[in-house]
Design a protein around this motif. Structure first.
Motif, mmCIF file in Angstrom:
data_model
loop_
_atom_site.group_PDB
_atom_site.id
_atom_site.type_symbol
_atom_site.label_atom_id
_atom_site.label_comp_id
_atom_site.label_asym_id
_atom_site.label_seq_id
_atom_site.Cartn_x
_atom_site.Cartn_y
_atom_site.Cartn_z
ATOM 1 N N ARG A 27 0.823 -1.200 0.000
ATOM 2 C CA ARG A 27 0.000 0.000 0.000
ATOM 3 C C ARG A 27 0.863 1.258 0.000
ATOM 4 O O ARG A 27 1.911 1.298 0.627
ATOM 5 C CB ARG A 27 -0.898 0.019 1.239
ATOM 6 N N ALA A 28 0.384 2.249 -0.704
ATOM 7 C CA ALA A 28 0.987 3.576 -0.671
ATOM 8 C C ALA A 28 -0.137 4.570 -0.409
ATOM 9 O O ALA A 28 -1.284 4.301 -0.727
ATOM 10 C CB ALA A 28 1.679 3.887 -1.991
ATOM 11 N N ALA A 29 0.195 5.702 0.142
ATOM 12 C CA ALA A 29 -0.830 6.688 0.460
ATOM 13 C C ALA A 29 -1.542 7.175 -0.797
ATOM 14 O O ALA A 29 -2.759 7.367 -0.800
ATOM 15 C CB ALA A 29 -0.210 7.859 1.204
ATOM 16 N N ILE A 48 -5.142 8.986 -7.054
ATOM 17 C CA ILE A 48 -6.141 8.547 -6.085
ATOM 18 C C ILE A 48 -5.438 8.218 -4.779
ATOM 19 O O ILE A 48 -4.303 7.738 -4.786
ATOM 20 C CB ILE A 48 -6.932 7.330 -6.624
ATOM 21 N N THR A 49 -6.120 8.476 -3.660
ATOM 22 C CA THR A 49 -5.571 8.099 -2.369
ATOM 23 C C THR A 49 -6.264 6.834 -1.874
ATOM 24 O O THR A 49 -7.455 6.621 -2.094
ATOM 25 C CB THR A 49 -5.765 9.200 -1.320
ATOM 26 N N TRP A 50 -5.497 5.965 -1.188
ATOM 27 C CA TRP A 50 -6.061 4.718 -0.711
ATOM 28 C C TRP A 50 -7.059 4.943 0.423
ATOM 29 O O TRP A 50 -8.083 4.270 0.511
ATOM 30 C CB TRP A 50 -4.946 3.790 -0.221
ATOM 31 N N SER A 51 -6.770 5.883 1.302
ATOM 32 C CA SER A 51 -7.594 6.003 2.515
ATOM 33 C C SER A 51 -8.931 6.672 2.261
ATOM 34 O O SER A 51 -9.962 6.231 2.783
ATOM 35 C CB SER A 51 -6.819 6.780 3.584
ATOM 36 N N THR A 52 -8.949 7.741 1.460
ATOM 37 C CA THR A 52 -10.184 8.515 1.284
ATOM 38 C C THR A 52 -10.744 8.445 -0.128
ATOM 39 O O THR A 52 -11.815 8.974 -0.387
ATOM 40 C CB THR A 52 -9.933 9.988 1.624
ATOM 41 N N SER A 53 -10.006 7.822 -1.048
ATOM 42 C CA SER A 53 -10.390 7.781 -2.465
ATOM 43 C C SER A 53 -10.494 9.176 -3.076
ATOM 44 O O SER A 53 -11.245 9.376 -4.029
ATOM 45 C CB SER A 53 -11.705 7.016 -2.660
ATOM 46 N N TYR A 54 -9.745 10.121 -2.512
ATOM 47 C CA TYR A 54 -9.645 11.442 -3.139
ATOM 48 C C TYR A 54 -9.064 11.261 -4.535
ATOM 49 O O TYR A 54 -8.146 10.461 -4.733
ATOM 50 C CB TYR A 54 -8.740 12.342 -2.303
ATOM 51 N N THR A 55 -9.612 11.996 -5.512
ATOM 52 C CA THR A 55 -9.087 11.928 -6.870
ATOM 53 C C THR A 55 -8.830 13.320 -7.430
ATOM 54 O O THR A 55 -9.467 14.296 -7.020
ATOM 55 C CB THR A 55 -10.050 11.181 -7.811
ATOM 56 N N LEU A 98 1.924 11.669 -0.963
ATOM 57 C CA LEU A 98 0.963 12.755 -1.117
ATOM 58 C C LEU A 98 0.334 12.704 -2.501
ATOM 59 O O LEU A 98 1.020 12.395 -3.479
ATOM 60 C CB LEU A 98 1.648 14.112 -0.921
ATOM 61 N N PRO A 99 -0.946 13.056 -2.625
ATOM 62 C CA PRO A 99 -1.618 13.006 -3.934
ATOM 63 C C PRO A 99 -1.371 14.276 -4.751
ATOM 64 O O PRO A 99 -2.299 15.035 -5.069
ATOM 65 C CB PRO A 99 -3.089 12.872 -3.545
ATOM 66 N N THR A 100 -0.125 14.508 -5.090
ATOM 67 C CA THR A 100 0.207 15.722 -5.821
ATOM 68 C C THR A 100 0.265 15.479 -7.331
ATOM 69 O O THR A 100 0.196 14.348 -7.789
ATOM 70 C CB THR A 100 1.564 16.286 -5.362
ATOM 71 N N THR A 101 0.434 16.566 -8.061
ATOM 72 C CA THR A 101 0.567 16.465 -9.513
ATOM 73 C C THR A 101 2.027 16.465 -9.952
ATOM 74 O O THR A 101 2.315 16.416 -11.141
ATOM 75 C CB THR A 101 -0.147 17.641 -10.197
ATOM 76 N N ARG A 102 2.952 16.528 -8.993
ATOM 77 C CA ARG A 102 4.386 16.640 -9.295
ATOM 78 C C ARG A 102 5.047 15.276 -9.297
ATOM 79 O O ARG A 102 5.003 14.560 -8.301
ATOM 80 C CB ARG A 102 5.071 17.535 -8.250
ATOM 81 N N ALA A 103 5.701 14.936 -10.370
ATOM 82 C CA ALA A 103 6.338 13.623 -10.495
ATOM 83 C C ALA A 103 7.396 13.412 -9.416
ATOM 84 O O ALA A 103 7.576 12.285 -8.940
ATOM 85 C CB ALA A 103 6.950 13.468 -11.878
ATOM 86 N N TYR A 104 8.075 14.465 -9.000
ATOM 87 C CA TYR A 104 9.159 14.288 -8.032
ATOM 88 C C TYR A 104 8.648 13.933 -6.635
ATOM 89 O O TYR A 104 9.435 13.554 -5.772
ATOM 90 C CB TYR A 104 10.073 15.515 -7.981
ATOM 91 N N ASN A 105 7.345 14.051 -6.409
ATOM 92 C CA ASN A 105 6.780 13.639 -5.127
ATOM 93 C C ASN A 105 6.515 12.133 -5.047
ATOM 94 O O ASN A 105 6.125 11.631 -3.999
ATOM 95 C CB ASN A 105 5.472 14.389 -4.842
#
Length: 119
Positions: A27-29, A48-55, A98-105
């Motif tokens: 699992r990853a966040a 997408i986030t595993w815990s909240t399904s934020y997209t 973190l659910p960011t848009t930056r590839a380096y994250n």
């Protein structure tokens, strides 16, 4: 460390659909999809986030692409509908904290899968 394996790419005509899969060994966040076309920088597509399904989505794919997850299978999907030639790229899934848009994250990447959309 999480390992990721993508599948589901291929050749499709404009207007068609494909579903990409990203199987994770753990699992990853957050799990994101990125794409890279020849001669272009890697571009965020969806996350997408595993815990909240934020997209979150790239504006140009909103309404056409859907990211989802199957917790039982530890797999994230990217359903791509109404595909356009400009969607042609190698698609990568990536895991991060973190659910960011930056590839380096994102610190873990899959090997990529080719998506080609013909006009």
């Amino acid at each position: 460390q999480v390992q990721l394996v993508e599948s589901g790419g291929g050749l499709v005509q404009a207007g068609g659909s494909l579903r990409l899969s990203c199987a994770a060994s753990g699992r990853a966040a957050a799990v994101g999809w990125f794409r890279q076309a020849p001669g272009k920088e890697r571009e965020f597509v969806a996350v997408i986030t595993w815990s909240t399904s934020y997209t979150n989505y790239l504006d140009s794919v909103k309404g056409r692409f859907t990211i989802s997850k199957d917790s039982a299978k530890n797999t994230v999907y990217l359903q791509m509908n109404s595909l356009k030639p400009e969607d042609t790229a190698v698609y990568y899934c990536a895991a991060g904290s973190l659910p960011t848009t930056r590839a380096y994250n994102y610190n873990v990447w899959g090997q990529g899968t080719q998506v080609t959309v013909s006009s």
